[in-house]
Each structure stands twice: as structure tokens, then as C-alpha cells.
Design an enzyme around this catalytic site. Structure first.
Site, PDB file in Angstrom:
ATOM      1  N   ASP A   6     -17.936  -2.649  18.420  1.00  0.00           N
ATOM      2  CA  ASP A   6     -16.587  -3.120  17.832  1.00  0.00           C
ATOM      3  C   ASP A   6     -16.599  -3.918  16.781  1.00  0.00           C
ATOM      4  O   ASP A   6     -17.670  -4.617  16.422  1.00  0.00           O
ATOM      5  CB  ASP A   6     -15.729  -3.613  18.931  1.00  0.00           C
ATOM      6  CG  ASP A   6     -14.132  -3.704  18.681  1.00  0.00           C
ATOM      7  OD1 ASP A   6     -13.835  -3.241  17.613  1.00  0.00           O
ATOM      8  OD2 ASP A   6     -13.471  -3.985  19.557  1.00  0.00           O
ATOM      9  N   GLU A  18      -1.819  -9.572   8.292  1.00  0.00           N
ATOM     10  CA  GLU A  18      -3.216 -10.215   9.014  1.00  0.00           C
ATOM     11  C   GLU A  18      -3.117 -11.731   9.379  1.00  0.00           C
ATOM     12  O   GLU A  18      -3.195 -12.001  10.057  1.00  0.00           O
ATOM     13  CB  GLU A  18      -4.402  -9.863   8.363  1.00  0.00           C
ATOM     14  CG  GLU A  18      -4.437  -8.151   8.325  1.00  0.00           C
ATOM     15  CD  GLU A  18      -5.904  -7.806   8.250  1.00  0.00           C
ATOM     16  OE1 GLU A  18      -6.633  -8.622   8.500  1.00  0.00           O
ATOM     17  OE2 GLU A  18      -6.078  -6.609   8.041  1.00  0.00           O
ATOM     18  N   ASP A  31     -12.047 -12.917 -14.417  1.00  0.00           N
ATOM     19  CA  ASP A  31     -12.227 -13.541 -13.187  1.00  0.00           C
ATOM     20  C   ASP A  31     -11.235 -14.583 -12.721  1.00  0.00           C
ATOM     21  O   ASP A  31     -11.084 -15.505 -13.425  1.00  0.00           O
ATOM     22  CB  ASP A  31     -13.590 -13.983 -13.008  1.00  0.00           C
ATOM     23  CG  ASP A  31     -13.916 -14.309 -11.602  1.00  0.00           C
ATOM     24  OD1 ASP A  31     -13.148 -14.580 -10.662  1.00  0.00           O
ATOM     25  OD2 ASP A  31     -15.068 -14.637 -11.208  1.00  0.00           O
ATOM     26  N   ILE A  88      -3.765  -0.845  -4.633  1.00  0.00           N
ATOM     27  CA  ILE A  88      -2.381  -1.033  -4.482  1.00  0.00           C
ATOM     28  C   ILE A  88      -1.860  -1.300  -5.737  1.00  0.00           C
ATOM     29  O   ILE A  88      -1.004  -1.134  -6.418  1.00  0.00           O
ATOM     30  CB  ILE A  88      -1.809  -2.093  -3.707  1.00  0.00           C
ATOM     31  CG1 ILE A  88      -2.500  -1.781  -2.045  1.00  0.00           C
ATOM     32  CG2 ILE A  88      -0.649  -2.248  -3.525  1.00  0.00           C
ATOM     33  CD1 ILE A  88      -2.266  -3.013  -1.000  1.00  0.00           C
ATOM     34  N   THR A 145      -0.515 -10.099   3.228  1.00  0.00           N
ATOM     35  CA  THR A 145      -0.949  -9.107   4.240  1.00  0.00           C
ATOM     36  C   THR A 145      -0.152  -9.596   5.743  1.00  0.00           C
ATOM     37  O   THR A 145      -0.115 -10.935   5.951  1.00  0.00           O
ATOM     38  CB  THR A 145      -2.535  -8.992   4.522  1.00  0.00           C
ATOM     39  OG1 THR A 145      -2.666  -8.371   5.504  1.00  0.00           O
ATOM     40  CG2 THR A 145      -3.088 -10.519   4.548  1.00  0.00           C
ATOM     41  N   PRO A 184     -17.090   6.699  12.647  1.00  0.00           N
ATOM     42  CA  PRO A 184     -17.336   5.601  13.183  1.00  0.00           C
ATOM     43  C   PRO A 184     -16.018   4.913  13.794  1.00  0.00           C
ATOM     44  O   PRO A 184     -15.748   4.120  12.983  1.00  0.00           O
ATOM     45  CB  PRO A 184     -18.295   4.837  12.369  1.00  0.00           C
ATOM     46  CG  PRO A 184     -17.778   5.113  10.923  1.00  0.00           C
ATOM     47  CD  PRO A 184     -17.126   6.671  11.005  1.00  0.00           C
TER      48      PRO A 184
HETATM   49  P1  NAD Z   1      -8.560  -3.719  -3.498  1.00  0.00           P
HETATM   50  O1  NAD Z   1      -9.814  -4.285  -2.767  1.00  0.00           O
HETATM   51  O2  NAD Z   1      -8.583  -2.274  -3.516  1.00  0.00           O
HETATM   52  O3  NAD Z   1      -8.297  -4.191  -4.943  1.00  0.00           O
HETATM   53  C1  NAD Z   1      -8.516  -5.562  -5.255  1.00  0.00           C
HETATM   54  C2  NAD Z   1      -8.767  -5.635  -6.819  1.00  0.00           C
HETATM   55  O4  NAD Z   1      -8.938  -6.878  -7.045  1.00  0.00           O
HETATM   56  C3  NAD Z   1     -10.054  -4.876  -7.347  1.00  0.00           C
HETATM   57  O5  NAD Z   1      -9.394  -3.989  -8.505  1.00  0.00           O
HETATM   58  C4  NAD Z   1     -10.802  -5.737  -7.776  1.00  0.00           C
HETATM   59  O6  NAD Z   1     -11.599  -5.528  -8.664  1.00  0.00           O
HETATM   60  C5  NAD Z   1     -10.049  -7.187  -8.218  1.00  0.00           C
HETATM   61  N1  NAD Z   1     -10.597  -8.332  -8.095  1.00  0.00           N
HETATM   62  C6  NAD Z   1     -11.337  -8.793  -7.011  1.00  0.00           C
HETATM   63  N2  NAD Z   1     -11.784 -10.102  -6.953  1.00  0.00           N
HETATM   64  C7  NAD Z   1     -11.410 -10.474  -8.307  1.00  0.00           C
HETATM   65  C8  NAD Z   1     -11.323 -11.467  -9.052  1.00  0.00           C
HETATM   66  N3  NAD Z   1     -12.186 -12.611  -8.623  1.00  0.00           N
HETATM   67  N4  NAD Z   1     -10.712 -11.649 -10.216  1.00  0.00           N
HETATM   68  C9  NAD Z   1     -10.115 -10.784 -10.774  1.00  0.00           C
HETATM   69  N5  NAD Z   1      -9.839  -9.470 -10.114  1.00  0.00           N
HETATM   70  C10 NAD Z   1     -10.423  -9.227  -8.842  1.00  0.00           C
HETATM   71  O7  NAD Z   1      -7.397  -4.253  -2.547  1.00  0.00           O
HETATM   72  P2  NAD Z   1      -6.033  -3.563  -2.190  1.00  0.00           P
HETATM   73  O8  NAD Z   1      -6.006  -2.812  -0.798  1.00  0.00           O
HETATM   74  O9  NAD Z   1      -5.512  -2.889  -3.322  1.00  0.00           O
HETATM   75  O10 NAD Z   1      -5.270  -5.108  -1.928  1.00  0.00           O
HETATM   76  C11 NAD Z   1      -4.446  -5.669  -3.107  1.00  0.00           C
HETATM   77  C12 NAD Z   1      -3.825  -6.876  -2.464  1.00  0.00           C
HETATM   78  O11 NAD Z   1      -2.718  -6.437  -1.349  1.00  0.00           O
HETATM   79  C13 NAD Z   1      -4.538  -7.956  -1.654  1.00  0.00           C
HETATM   80  O12 NAD Z   1      -4.124  -9.328  -2.284  1.00  0.00           O
HETATM   81  C14 NAD Z   1      -4.522  -7.681  -0.333  1.00  0.00           C
HETATM   82  O13 NAD Z   1      -4.668  -8.766   0.267  1.00  0.00           O
HETATM   83  C15 NAD Z   1      -2.885  -7.187  -0.334  1.00  0.00           C
HETATM   84  N6  NAD Z   1      -2.866  -6.079   0.757  1.00  0.00           N
HETATM   85  C16 NAD Z   1      -3.340  -5.280   1.184  1.00  0.00           C
HETATM   86  C17 NAD Z   1      -3.006  -4.113   2.127  1.00  0.00           C
HETATM   87  C18 NAD Z   1      -3.933  -2.937   2.265  1.00  0.00           C
HETATM   88  O14 NAD Z   1      -3.506  -2.336   3.264  1.00  0.00           O
HETATM   89  N7  NAD Z   1      -4.828  -2.603   1.478  1.00  0.00           N
HETATM   90  C19 NAD Z   1      -1.986  -4.496   2.947  1.00  0.00           C
HETATM   91  C20 NAD Z   1      -1.325  -5.746   2.584  1.00  0.00           C
HETATM   92  C21 NAD Z   1      -1.560  -6.611   1.663  1.00  0.00           C
HETATM   93  O1  DAU Z   2      -2.695  -5.040   7.836  1.00  0.00           O
HETATM   94  C1  DAU Z   2      -3.178  -5.324   6.245  1.00  0.00           C
HETATM   95  C2  DAU Z   2      -4.554  -5.046   6.056  1.00  0.00           C
HETATM   96  O2  DAU Z   2      -4.971  -3.699   6.231  1.00  0.00           O
HETATM   97  C3  DAU Z   2      -4.955  -5.585   4.589  1.00  0.00           C
HETATM   98  O3  DAU Z   2      -4.491  -6.678   4.454  1.00  0.00           O
HETATM   99  C4  DAU Z   2      -6.360  -5.341   4.222  1.00  0.00           C
HETATM  100  O4  DAU Z   2      -6.635  -5.627   3.120  1.00  0.00           O
HETATM  101  C5  DAU Z   2      -6.646  -3.847   4.735  1.00  0.00           C
HETATM  102  O5  DAU Z   2      -8.038  -3.748   4.567  1.00  0.00           O
HETATM  103  C6  DAU Z   2      -6.300  -3.502   6.122  1.00  0.00           C
HETATM  104  O6  DAU Z   2      -6.940  -4.150   7.195  1.00  0.00           O
HETATM  105  P1  DAU Z   2      -7.365  -3.396   8.448  1.00  0.00           P
HETATM  106  O7  DAU Z   2      -8.938  -4.267   9.001  1.00  0.00           O
HETATM  107  O8  DAU Z   2      -6.468  -3.137   9.436  1.00  0.00           O
HETATM  108  O9  DAU Z   2      -8.002  -1.898   7.935  1.00  0.00           O
HETATM  109  P2  DAU Z   2      -9.189  -1.033   7.988  1.00  0.00           P
HETATM  110  O10 DAU Z   2      -9.048   0.106   7.114  1.00  0.00           O
HETATM  111  O11 DAU Z   2     -10.581  -1.784   7.694  1.00  0.00           O
HETATM  112  O12 DAU Z   2      -9.091  -0.562   9.321  1.00  0.00           O
HETATM  113  C7  DAU Z   2      -8.134  -0.038  10.224  1.00  0.00           C
HETATM  114  C8  DAU Z   2      -8.631   0.081  11.502  1.00  0.00           C
HETATM  115  O13 DAU Z   2      -9.598   0.941  11.827  1.00  0.00           O
HETATM  116  C9  DAU Z   2      -8.848  -1.519  12.131  1.00  0.00           C
HETATM  117  O14 DAU Z   2      -8.464  -1.446  13.409  1.00  0.00           O
HETATM  118  C10 DAU Z   2     -10.430  -0.976  12.261  1.00  0.00           C
HETATM  119  C11 DAU Z   2     -10.691   0.436  12.432  1.00  0.00           C
HETATM  120  N1  DAU Z   2     -11.923   0.942  11.833  1.00  0.00           N
HETATM  121  C12 DAU Z   2     -12.089   0.806  10.442  1.00  0.00           C
HETATM  122  C13 DAU Z   2     -13.152   1.088   9.833  1.00  0.00           C
HETATM  123  C14 DAU Z   2     -13.528   0.796   8.427  1.00  0.00           C
HETATM  124  C15 DAU Z   2     -12.660   1.720  12.403  1.00  0.00           C
HETATM  125  O15 DAU Z   2     -12.392   1.903  13.666  1.00  0.00           O
HETATM  126  N2  DAU Z   2     -14.013   2.275  12.012  1.00  0.00           N
HETATM  127  C16 DAU Z   2     -14.005   1.908  10.708  1.00  0.00           C
HETATM  128  O16 DAU Z   2     -14.979   2.496  10.120  1.00  0.00           O
END
Ligand code: NAD
Ligand code: DAU
Length: 353
Positions: A289, A136, A63, A16, A134, A214
Site C-alpha cells: 500500500d 486532499e 519557475d 488540467i 484539491t 499495481p
Molecule cells: P500536473 O502535474 O499534470 O501539471 C502541473 C504543471 O505545473 C506542469 O505543467 C508543470 O510543468 C508545472 N509546474 C510544476 N512546477 C512548476 C514551477 N515551479 N513553476 C512553473 N510551473 C511548474 O498537475 P495537474 O494534475 O494538472 O494539477 C494542476 C493543479 O490542479 C495542481 O495545483 C493540483 O494540485 C490541482 N488539482 C489536481 C487534481 C487532479 O486530480 N489531477 C485535482 C484537484 C486539484
Molecule cells: O483528489 C484530488 C487529487 O487526486 C489531486 O489533488 C492529485 O493531484 C491527484 O494526483 C489525485 O491524487 P490521488 O492520490 O487520489 O491520485 P492517484 O491517481 O495517484 O491515485 C488514485 C488512487 O489509486 C489512490 O487511491 C491510489 C491508487 N493507486 C494509484 C496508483 C498510481 C493504485 O492503487 N496504484 C497506482 O499505481
């Protein structure tokens, strides 16, 4: 008219964060965007090659959990704002190794809050600390209701507990020190540049290589999916127009059971790869699961729509198609990521479990 600002974006090399950095660098040439990222397994500067030479973009490797480093960074730059995305973000990894989540998500966030408070203490005018969180943190839904900004926190995984803790610290710094904060809680993102540990890029990659898909449990869990560029647009909107001290939920009103989403993905992949209908679905494998697997997330995004006018810009069908096309057109990006350490992660998570 926008004035010159220096903005720290943390985690800008991640999924993101890279979309947020790109949007801000391109849309606001008068801003200086400093991207701070530790470049963990999830951070990838190749997500930003198109803007890396922009005159208003600076990358700093570091960091957020290192308080001395963060204090020095805030002395080096006079930040007007912080958009904080850096985090450990994958639920499955938090189940295996929770401490990294505490260190980065909790301690790292408090380090940034302290550095901002210290740097801005005499004058909060024009300053903003934006914490990206998030859905969550609200826990797991088992009825037809939705998460509101007022829903009580009930985190269920080590990941969501660490994010909830960081949210509490951000609000506490507003309440106690008047730090000018704003928060958003967003639903599941999908789109280009997502690390293939998350459901969609993992399954796209596996379909391309004819590997099993999976599905945890019965595939009945429900998520609310939002295209990542719409999340970046929402962050832009809230950073500039959100009210200090407020929280805004962000979501796509786009709920899918995992299995329905996976079937749609398989159908679109078969079409795009020129495979016979039903080919990819045969790869679906039901596996043990996820421990403590949250059943349903669903965001009510009425507040951000009514108060700030943000709504998603793409439909799910458009977004999913764009996403698949991006991964098919960027095989080198995926191949590089899935070489090396990824193989042992995959083995631990999916073969030995
Ligand atoms: P991501 O794991 O793809 O990226 C995280 C980034 O943070 C990476 O570039 C990593 O190198 C950096 N990072 C990790 N630890 C660090 C540290 N100690 N110091 C500096 N940099 C560090 O994550 P994302 O999916 O892009 O999520 C970004 C943010 O959005 C997170 O705060 C996450 O909780 C939030 N968020 C994600 C989702 C989602 O669906 N992916 C949804 C809602 C909120
Ligand atoms: O809701 C926001 C969150 O969404 C973010 O805060 C998290 O950073 C992001 O990782 C995501 O969390 P989820 O756990 O929902 O995402 P994930 O892609 O891991 O899984 C999505 C759904 O799919 C969840 O119900 C678990 C299931 N899943 C996931 C994986 C990786 C599977 O069934 N098989 C898999 O291998």
C-alpha cells in the site's frame, strides 16, 4: 460582453492546466492568455499544439519559485488575473521527495501572491487571483460524510500538506491585504493528457502493453472522479462569477472504490481492444500500500451548483469511454512520455518498492 483582459495561467502545460488554457484561448478571443510553465517532467507543450499559434496565446517558460523572475514577468505584462495551477501534483512523488512540493507549491504560490499584491496594490478593481486546489487538504474520510467548504483542513500526505499550506497563504493575503482571491478544491480528475503516473493513464498504458496493474493495498480506497473538461468549465465559471474571498468545492458525485473502477476500466479496454472478456483483469496485481494512503475522498458540490449553476456535463461512463479512446488514438503522445526518465521513475516506484 467581455472586456479585454490579460490573464496569467500557471501550469498550463500540465494535465488540467492545458484544458483550462485551451478553453480560455478558444472561448475568449478578446483575452490574452499567458501560460507560464517550468516544463517539469509533467509539463508538455504537445498538450497545446492545437492552440499554440492562436493570436491571443503566449507561452513563457519559467519557475514560480524564482521570485525575481516572477516579479519581472509581472512587469512585462499587466495581468488582470491569475489562475494558478502550477504545482507538484503526485502524492507518491511527495512521499519520496517532499521538498520539491514545498518549494513549488508553497514558496511558488507565495511568490505569485506577492507579485500580484505588488502589481495591483493601488487598485484591486477588476483583478482576481484564482488558486486551484484539491480535496486532499480536507484529509481522509472513514464514514459516509462529505467534504464541505467549511470542513477543517487535515492534510495527511506531504503533497496535501503543501497544498493546504498554499491555500492558507491565499486566504491570509485576502484577509490581511484584501487581495481579491477565490479558491476551488476539486476531486480526482481524469481525461486526456494526464501524465501516466496517475492511476487511470498508468493502467490504460499498462493494459495496452500487457503489463501488470499495481493496485495499492486491497484496492478498497475510494475516490470521487470528475472529467477534466468539466473541471475546466468549473474554473471558467468560478473565475468569472465566483465571489471574491470564497471557496467552492468541485466534484463529480461519482465515488468508486479503486478496484471497482479498475474492473470497469479492464472491461471497457477489453471491448475496445477486441480482447476476450476477462483478459485485462488478469493483469491486476495487489502491491504494498501507499504510505499513509487516504481512505476516501468525497466532495459535496452543492455550493457551486446552487450559487453558480455549475454541474458536470458528462456521465462517468461517457467520460471514461472518451478518455480511453483518446489514449488509444494518441499512442505517440504516450510513447514519447514513457520513454526516457519515465522508465527510471517506474522502476523506482513499482519494481524496487
Ligand atoms: P500536473 O502535474 O499534470 O501539471 C502541473 C504543471 O505545473 C506542469 O505543467 C508543470 O510543468 C508545472 N509546474 C510544476 N512546477 C512548476 C514551477 N515551479 N513553476 C512553473 N510551473 C511548474 O498537475 P495537474 O494534475 O494538472 O494539477 C494542476 C493543479 O490542479 C495542481 O495545483 C493540483 O494540485 C490541482 N488539482 C489536481 C487534481 C487532479 O486530480 N489531477 C485535482 C484537484 C486539484
Ligand atoms: O483528489 C484530488 C487529487 O487526486 C489531486 O489533488 C492529485 O493531484 C491527484 O494526483 C489525485 O491524487 P490521488 O492520490 O487520489 O491520485 P492517484 O491517481 O495517484 O491515485 C488514485 C488512487 O489509486 C489512490 O487511491 C491510489 C491508487 N493507486 C494509484 C496508483 C498510481 C493504485 O492503487 N496504484 C497506482 O499505481
Amino acid at each position: 460582453m467581455n472586456t479585454k483582459k490579460t490573464i496569467l495561467i500557471t501550469g498550463g502545460a500540465g494535465f488540467i492546466g492545458s484544458h483550462v488554457v485551451r478553453l480560455f484561448v478558444n472561448k475568449y478571443p478578446e483575452y490574452v492568455i499567458v501560460n507560464l510553465d517550468k516544463l517539469t517532467y509533467a509539463g508538455n507543450l504537445e498538450n497545446l499544439t492545437d492552440i499554440e499559434k492562436a493570436p491571443n496565446y503566449i507561452f513563457e517558460k519559467g519557475d514560480i519559485a524564482d521570485s525575481t523572475y516572477i516579479q519581472e514577468l509581472f512587469k512585462k505584462y499587466a495581468f488582470d488575473g491569475v489562475i494558478h495551477l502550477a504545482a507538484e501534483s503526485h502524492v507518491d512523488r511527495s512521499i519520496v521527495a517532499p521538498m520539491e512540493f514545498v518549494i513549488t507549491n508553497v514558496i511558488g504560490t507565495v511568490n505569485l501572491l506577492n507579485a500580484s499584491k505588488e502589481a495591483w496594490k493601488n487598485n484591486f478593481e477588476g483583478k482576481r487571483f484564482y488558486h486551484v486546489s484539491t480535496d486532499e487538504v480536507y484529509g481522509s474520510l472513514h464514514d459516509g460524510s462529505f467534504f464541505l467548504e467549511t470542513t477543517s483542513y487535515d492534510p495527511q500526505s506531504p503533497y496535501s500538506a503543501s497544498k493546504a499550506s498554499s491555500d492558507h497563504f491565499v486566504r491570509a493575503y485576502h484577509n490581511t491585504y484584501k487581495l481579491p482571491v477565490v479558491l476551488t478544491n476539486c476531486s480526482n480528475n481524469y481525461g486526456p493528457n494526464q501524465f501516466p503516473e496517475k492511476l487511470l493513464p498508468l493502467f490504460i498504458n499498462n493494459i495496452c502493453s500487457n503489463k501488470s496493474l499495481p493496485v495499492y493495498g486491497k484496492g478498497e480506497n475510494i475516490r470521487d472522479w470528475l472529467f477534466v473538461i468539466d473541471h475546466a468549465r468549473a474554473i471558467d465559471t468560478v473565475y468569472h462569477n465566483g465571489k471574491t474571498g470564497e471557496t467552492y468545492n468541485i466534484g463529480g458525485h461519482n465515488e468508486w472504490t479503486n478496484i471497482d473502477l479498475i474492473r470497469l476500466l479492464c472491461k471497457q479496454m477489453d471491448e475496445k481492444l477486441g480482447r476476450a472478456a476477462g483478459t485485462s483483469e488478469k493483469l491486476i496485481t495487489y502491491v504494498t500500500d501507499r504510505a499513509g494512503h487516504d481512505f476516501r475522498y468525497a466532495i459535496d458540490a452543492t455550493k457551486i451548483k446552487n450559487e453558480l449553476g455549475w454541474v458536470p456535463s458528462v456521465t462517468f461512463e461517457q467520460g471514461l469511454s472518451l478518455t480511453i479512446d483518446w489514449y488509444l488514438n494518441n499512442k505517440a503522445w504516450m510513447d514519447k512520455i514513457t520513454s526516457g526518465a519515465y522508465a527510471s521513475y517506474y522502476e523506482q516506484q513499482y519494481i524496487k518498492r
